[in-house]
Design an enzyme around this catalytic site. Structure first.
Site, mmCIF file in Angstrom:
data_model
loop_
_atom_site.group_PDB
_atom_site.id
_atom_site.type_symbol
_atom_site.label_atom_id
_atom_site.label_comp_id
_atom_site.label_asym_id
_atom_site.label_seq_id
_atom_site.Cartn_x
_atom_site.Cartn_y
_atom_site.Cartn_z
ATOM 1 N N GLU A 1 0.856 -1.195 0.000
ATOM 2 C CA GLU A 1 0.000 0.000 0.000
ATOM 3 C C GLU A 1 0.886 1.236 0.000
ATOM 4 O O GLU A 1 1.961 1.225 0.601
ATOM 5 C CB GLU A 1 -0.888 0.032 1.250
ATOM 6 N N ASP B 1 -3.310 -6.606 11.341
ATOM 7 C CA ASP B 1 -4.216 -5.768 10.547
ATOM 8 C C ASP B 1 -4.466 -6.359 9.153
ATOM 9 O O ASP B 1 -5.571 -6.264 8.628
ATOM 10 C CB ASP B 1 -3.605 -4.363 10.413
ATOM 11 N N HIS C 1 -6.895 -10.317 6.068
ATOM 12 C CA HIS C 1 -7.111 -10.337 4.626
ATOM 13 C C HIS C 1 -6.256 -11.360 3.857
ATOM 14 O O HIS C 1 -6.763 -12.105 3.036
ATOM 15 C CB HIS C 1 -6.850 -8.955 4.048
HETATM 16 C C1 BG6 Z 1 -8.177 -2.418 6.296
HETATM 17 C C2 BG6 Z 1 -6.920 -2.155 7.083
HETATM 18 O O1 BG6 Z 1 -8.859 -3.527 6.821
HETATM 19 O O2 BG6 Z 1 -7.861 -2.653 4.933
HETATM 20 C C3 BG6 Z 1 -6.150 -0.987 6.477
HETATM 21 O O3 BG6 Z 1 -7.243 -1.871 8.448
HETATM 22 C C4 BG6 Z 1 -5.918 -1.233 4.992
HETATM 23 O O4 BG6 Z 1 -4.926 -0.814 7.163
HETATM 24 C C5 BG6 Z 1 -7.231 -1.570 4.283
HETATM 25 O O5 BG6 Z 1 -5.336 -0.071 4.431
HETATM 26 C C6 BG6 Z 1 -7.036 -1.922 2.813
HETATM 27 O O6 BG6 Z 1 -8.294 -1.981 2.220
HETATM 28 P P1 BG6 Z 1 -8.642 -1.575 0.706
HETATM 29 O O7 BG6 Z 1 -10.021 -1.042 0.794
HETATM 30 O O8 BG6 Z 1 -7.609 -0.587 0.283
HETATM 31 O O9 BG6 Z 1 -8.612 -2.828 -0.062
#
Ligand code: BG6
Length: 493
Positions: free
Chosen positions: A232, A251, A256
């Protein structure tokens, strides 16, 4: 490449225009960050797309110290939608949505304003609407809200949407699941991981199981290693209090990336219904080996310790790269390299399956090293709208047998009108109202992921600095050798 739109279908979603029964949605944490950024804009987008129930009410809630009037809550929602929504808060759709909003504060000792607001909302909807409680509250408040839902009877027959973190280690995850199960049965619980609501996660299933082309080679005989990469560019975005306690492993990885791994590595389920699908991801998690800390790199971007609210000697990681091993017949010996970090060179959400190299003796001129590796891969970009690419070697035109890397890419944006395009959150909110648990995580899976994380949580290697805008600490190269970290468009480490 082109595809017909009729062929599109989504996991467990019976029809693209399926509408839930009439509902009262109770949004705990309605004044918080998640509600502002994702939930209120997401609910309005669903309303605008005609995907909310024919009759519904949304009751916002928060502790008494943050209480709003109905009018203030509507204004709050309008500002949230204005700032973060895909659809502007205007016209008849906004007026109808706004009219469905009300507010009822609740403290553990005094839930009356909420109960009264819910009763008013249920009367306004009429009949016997379903109730869904969305718990967008900080972990410290979680158990008391659950208990209050039990004590007041609001939990009876309701569904509950639970936000991560689902614990911070095995013991806390178990305690949390026990608290939830004291009030709700597992069938009522929807643990939300918004990555699983992304279109392309469904598409991993479609790609694998709706085609005869890929599944026969989706195993250790043909695949040398898998990379799941979520760099990111954003930093911690002012969330120092949350981030200092959480770090990237909790996190991003436990939630994820491991969840995605479950879909990439699963056996074919007997159907796409919730039980068979979740049974298969749970089996993958059972087969995951405990995290080997000698194959973990924890990083911290330079400047993190100077962020407001961050401990100047913080050991919290803003980056993790690790090797996960799935010890079953399909995957034994195939490393899954996972990487995610903040303040990195590019935003990407990519799964790459690298195929074993064929013998290339007859092509003495073939590209070697990382180039050959790049050319022998299936890449799935699951950031919305996403794309899928096959990379392979071809002969360059000319008299000599020179090989060169080529690719065939399918881009969602080029092939589909995004008529039913929903963000991860929106898709999952809709699924929860439809009662479809297929894309929600289950308590046994969550507990297993914390269990395999224990060696790392007990003994984290020290964090290593990495420059902002880069690809993580140098040590990650050693970690993946003899392979290479790979990103599309030429970046790699
Ligand atoms: C979240 C995390 O669950 O997902 C964040 O807490 C992260 O730290 C985000 O940046 C990423 O999600 P997306 O919407 O960019 O896929």
């Amino acid at each position: 490449m082109s595809v017909s739109e009729e062929s599109a279908s989504q996991v467990g979603q019976p029809a693209p225009d399926a509408r839930p029964d009439d509902h009262v949605i109770i949004l705990f944490g309605a004044t918080g960050d998640l509600a502002r950024r994702k939930l209120l804009p997401g609910l309005f987008h669903l309303a605008r797309a005609g995907l909310l129930p024919p009759r519904y009410r949304i009751v916002g809630s928060a502790p008494a110290q943050f209480a709003l009037t109905d009018e203030q809550f509507r204004r709050h929602a309008r500002e949230a939608v204005q700032e973060f929504g895909l659809s502007a808060p205007d016209g008849t759709p906004w007026q109808a949505f706004e009219a469905a909003l009300s507010f009822g504060a609740a403290d553990p000792g005094d839930p009356r304003p909420l109960l009264e607001a819910v009763q008013r909302a249920e009367r306004a909807v009429g009949g016997a609407p379903r109730r869904v409680c969305h718990l967008a509250v900080p972990p410290a408040a979680f158990q008391s809200v659950i208990a209050m839902l039990g004590d007041t009877g609001l939990a009876t027959g309701a569904r509950v949407i639970v936000e991560k973190p689902f614990g911070t280690d095995l013991a806390s995850a178990r305690a949390l699941n026990q608290a939830v199960h004291a009030v709700f049965t597992e069938e009522q619980v929807f643990r939300i991981d918004h990555f699983l609501g992304k279109e392309s996660v469904d598409n991993i299933l479609a790609l694998r199981f709706a085609n005869g082309l890929f599944e026969p080679i989706w195993n250790r005989y043909h695949i040398s290693h898998v990379q799941i990469d979520v760099p990111e560019t954003i930093g911690i975005e002012g969330r120092s209090q949350f981030f200092e306690q959480t770090g990237t492993y909790r996190d991003m990885i436990v939630t994820h990336l491991f969840q995605l791994l479950g879909f990439v590595a699963m056996e074919p389920p007997t159907s796409l219904d919730a039980k068979p699908l979740r049974d298969e991801t749970a089996k993958v998690f059972q087969a995951l080996e405990p995290v080997d800390t000698t194959h973990v790199v924890r990083g911290q971007y330079t400047g993190y310790r100077e962020e407001p609210g961050v401990d100047p000697s913080s050991q919290t990681e803003t980056f993790v790269a690790l090797r996960a091993m799935v010890d079953n017949w399909r995957w034994a010996g195939v490393p899954f390299h996972l990487r995610s970090g903040k303040a990195m060179g590019q935003r990407r959400q990519v799964v790459t399956l690298h195929f074993r190299k064929p013998p290339l003796r007859m092509f003495p001129d073939s590209p070697a090293g990382p180039h050959a590796q790049r050319a022998n891969a299936l890449v799935i970009d699951f950031d919305d709208p996403g794309w899928i690419s096959v990379r392979f070697l071809v002969k360059e035109p000319g008299p000599a047998m020179h090989l060169s890397a080529a690719e065939m890419t399918f881009r969602y944006a080029d092939s589909f009108r995004n008529r039913h395009g929903l963000e991860g959150y929106e898709r999952l909110l809709l699924d929860a109202m439809l009662g479809n648990q297929a894309l929600f995580t289950r308590s046994d899976g969550i507990e297993r992921l914390w269990e395999i994380s224990t060696p790392l949580l007990d003994n984290p290697p020290p964090v290593q600095p990495y420059p902002q805008g880069g690809w993580g600490p140098d040590a990650i190269r050693r970690e993946i050798a003899p392979h290479h970290w790979y990103l599309p468009d030429g970046h790699q480490g």
